[in-house]
Design a protein around this motif. Sequence first.
Motif, PDB file in Angstrom:
ATOM      1  N   VAL A 134       0.866  -1.184   0.000  1.00  0.00           N
ATOM      2  CA  VAL A 134       0.000   0.000   0.000  1.00  0.00           C
ATOM      3  C   VAL A 134       0.901   1.231   0.000  1.00  0.00           C
ATOM      4  N   MET A 135       0.671   2.160  -0.935  1.00  0.00           N
ATOM      5  CA  MET A 135       1.483   3.366  -0.968  1.00  0.00           C
ATOM      6  C   MET A 135       1.257   4.183   0.294  1.00  0.00           C
ATOM      7  N   PRO A 136       2.330   4.702   0.882  1.00  0.00           N
ATOM      8  CA  PRO A 136       2.203   5.410   2.165  1.00  0.00           C
ATOM      9  C   PRO A 136       1.188   6.545   2.148  1.00  0.00           C
ATOM     10  N   GLY A 137       1.041   7.223   1.011  1.00  0.00           N
ATOM     11  CA  GLY A 137       0.109   8.336   0.949  1.00  0.00           C
ATOM     12  C   GLY A 137      -1.339   7.939   1.062  1.00  0.00           C
ATOM     13  N   LEU A 138      -1.634   6.652   0.886  1.00  0.00           N
ATOM     14  CA  LEU A 138      -3.013   6.181   0.970  1.00  0.00           C
ATOM     15  C   LEU A 138      -3.374   5.696   2.366  1.00  0.00           C
ATOM     16  N   MET A 139      -2.389   5.672   3.246  1.00  0.00           N
ATOM     17  CA  MET A 139      -2.624   5.131   4.584  1.00  0.00           C
ATOM     18  C   MET A 139      -2.711   6.262   5.609  1.00  0.00           C
ATOM     19  N   ARG A 140      -3.739   6.227   6.415  1.00  0.00           N
ATOM     20  CA  ARG A 140      -3.868   7.172   7.526  1.00  0.00           C
ATOM     21  C   ARG A 140      -3.707   6.397   8.823  1.00  0.00           C
ATOM     22  N   VAL A 141      -2.773   6.844   9.649  1.00  0.00           N
ATOM     23  CA  VAL A 141      -2.490   6.166  10.911  1.00  0.00           C
ATOM     24  C   VAL A 141      -2.863   7.090  12.058  1.00  0.00           C
ATOM     25  N   THR A 142      -3.729   6.612  12.926  1.00  0.00           N
ATOM     26  CA  THR A 142      -4.139   7.369  14.102  1.00  0.00           C
ATOM     27  C   THR A 142      -3.613   6.652  15.337  1.00  0.00           C
ATOM     28  N   TYR A 143      -3.032   7.410  16.222  1.00  0.00           N
ATOM     29  CA  TYR A 143      -2.472   6.785  17.420  1.00  0.00           C
ATOM     30  C   TYR A 143      -2.774   7.642  18.639  1.00  0.00           C
ATOM     31  N   ARG A 144      -2.890   6.970  19.745  1.00  0.00           N
ATOM     32  CA  ARG A 144      -3.075   7.629  21.038  1.00  0.00           C
ATOM     33  C   ARG A 144      -2.016   7.083  21.983  1.00  0.00           C
ATOM     34  N   GLU A 145      -1.664   7.866  22.951  1.00  0.00           N
ATOM     35  CA  GLU A 145      -0.604   7.471  23.864  1.00  0.00           C
ATOM     36  C   GLU A 145      -0.933   6.147  24.544  1.00  0.00           C
ATOM     37  N   SER A 146       0.026   5.231  24.485  1.00  0.00           N
ATOM     38  CA  SER A 146      -0.090   3.914  25.116  1.00  0.00           C
ATOM     39  C   SER A 146      -1.203   3.069  24.511  1.00  0.00           C
ATOM     40  N   GLN A 147      -1.627   3.402  23.280  1.00  0.00           N
ATOM     41  CA  GLN A 147      -2.657   2.624  22.600  1.00  0.00           C
ATOM     42  C   GLN A 147      -2.110   2.130  21.264  1.00  0.00           C
ATOM     43  N   PRO A 148      -2.540   0.961  20.798  1.00  0.00           N
ATOM     44  CA  PRO A 148      -2.088   0.487  19.486  1.00  0.00           C
ATOM     45  C   PRO A 148      -2.610   1.404  18.384  1.00  0.00           C
ATOM     46  N   PRO A 149      -1.890   1.535  17.281  1.00  0.00           N
ATOM     47  CA  PRO A 149      -2.328   2.425  16.202  1.00  0.00           C
ATOM     48  C   PRO A 149      -3.569   1.896  15.497  1.00  0.00           C
ATOM     49  N   GLU A 150      -4.308   2.816  14.902  1.00  0.00           N
ATOM     50  CA  GLU A 150      -5.478   2.472  14.095  1.00  0.00           C
ATOM     51  C   GLU A 150      -5.192   2.877  12.654  1.00  0.00           C
ATOM     52  N   TYR A 151      -5.554   2.021  11.719  1.00  0.00           N
ATOM     53  CA  TYR A 151      -5.226   2.237  10.317  1.00  0.00           C
ATOM     54  C   TYR A 151      -6.491   2.430   9.482  1.00  0.00           C
ATOM     55  N   ALA A 152      -6.371   3.288   8.469  1.00  0.00           N
ATOM     56  CA  ALA A 152      -7.451   3.488   7.500  1.00  0.00           C
ATOM     57  C   ALA A 152      -6.813   3.705   6.134  1.00  0.00           C
TER      58      ALA A 152
END
Length: 406
Positions: A134-152
């Motif tokens: 997946v090209m990096p520009g198509l991936m959105r990564v959301t993260y919160r402190e001490s939480q696993p990342p969420e991907y879209a």
Amino acid sequence: MSLWSRLFRREEKSWGAAEMAILRDVLGSREAISGKVVNWETALQVTTVLACSRALCDGVATVPVKLLQRDPTTGRRREATDHPVSWLISHQPNDWQTSVDFRDTLMLHLALCRNAYVFKVEAPDGRLLELLPVMPGLMRVTYRESQPPEYAIRGENGQYTAVPAKLIWHIRALAWNSVQGTDVTKAAREAIGLALSTEEQHARLHKNGMVSPGVYSVDGTLNPKQYEDLRRYLEKFVQGVANAHKPLILDRNAKWTPLAPTGVDAEHLDTRRLQIEEVCRAMGVLPIVIGHSDKTQTYASAEQMFLAHNVHTIRPWHRRWEASGARALLTEKEIRQGYYLKFFDAELLRGAAKDRGDFYAQALGAGGSPAWLTPNDIRGFEDMDPIDGGDELPKPPGSAAPPPGG
């Protein structure tokens, strides 16, 4: 229909101008102080960035990688060809890429963005079927402190669709927040922008026939139309490579006053050389690896520098891939059963035939020292078939047990 199929139609694997424009918007364009816009696309127009990226890609993509299993009891290793990950990682990760193509693409993403993403296609029973980059520009990564990342992932309709983290293999490097790697085109924006700017300036100098700039002055005052006519005349008959070294015809008591080169002009080539080193420094590649060296280097020192590149640049990338791949592609149970990914990078450290021969002789116990490699170990390094009886460590001379009563 799978999640990936809903995001992207599998029959459309090429990207047109509209899709590339969207990708540039997603990645963002950053303007350097030099006035140049720096992103992954413009950065690759700098030959130093292109060469460094190629060196990193070659070091990861062309080295064999295999899935191995170490027997917890005996400690002996075997290639786990019966595991689905073995085929995907060593041969064909998807239906249009080889393993080399796959790693080449991901390493290019890592070289510039320090992030690479892979969508894992799984069967209903959890068995891994495909690995899709997946090209990096198509991936959105959301993260919160001490939480696993969420991907879209951004689909063809421009909308983001949440993807379970367990379906994403995320390889990262130099991650300040522990989730996303530091984008090189952002961190080294000024160095890359200055390289783009100096190259453009040099190109314009050649476009104008290497003619020094100057002032064309005439008697009297020019009205706007006369000024435009004179400007077009100079552009057509004076400027450019085609007009270089031609006589300049002046009228109306006109004068041409050349402007002497400034200190900046005199240091232009040195600035371009410095930018090669600056970009190499930012990307972690020794300048000599991309063909940039000084006159003080000898054959011996160059050989050591290439070895240093393999040890201090390529090997760390291999270890990142191995650790990340094991986490994303193997279960905890499989890891405890001894499965692991391994880049066979010993071939990168091979010296000349004589050096290898001396090393192997020492490994087999030459000079009376204890052996630490078997003949079949060495034959494996040289991609040769094992021989009967070659799995035993050679015994040093004089180590045989004395006869009874001796």
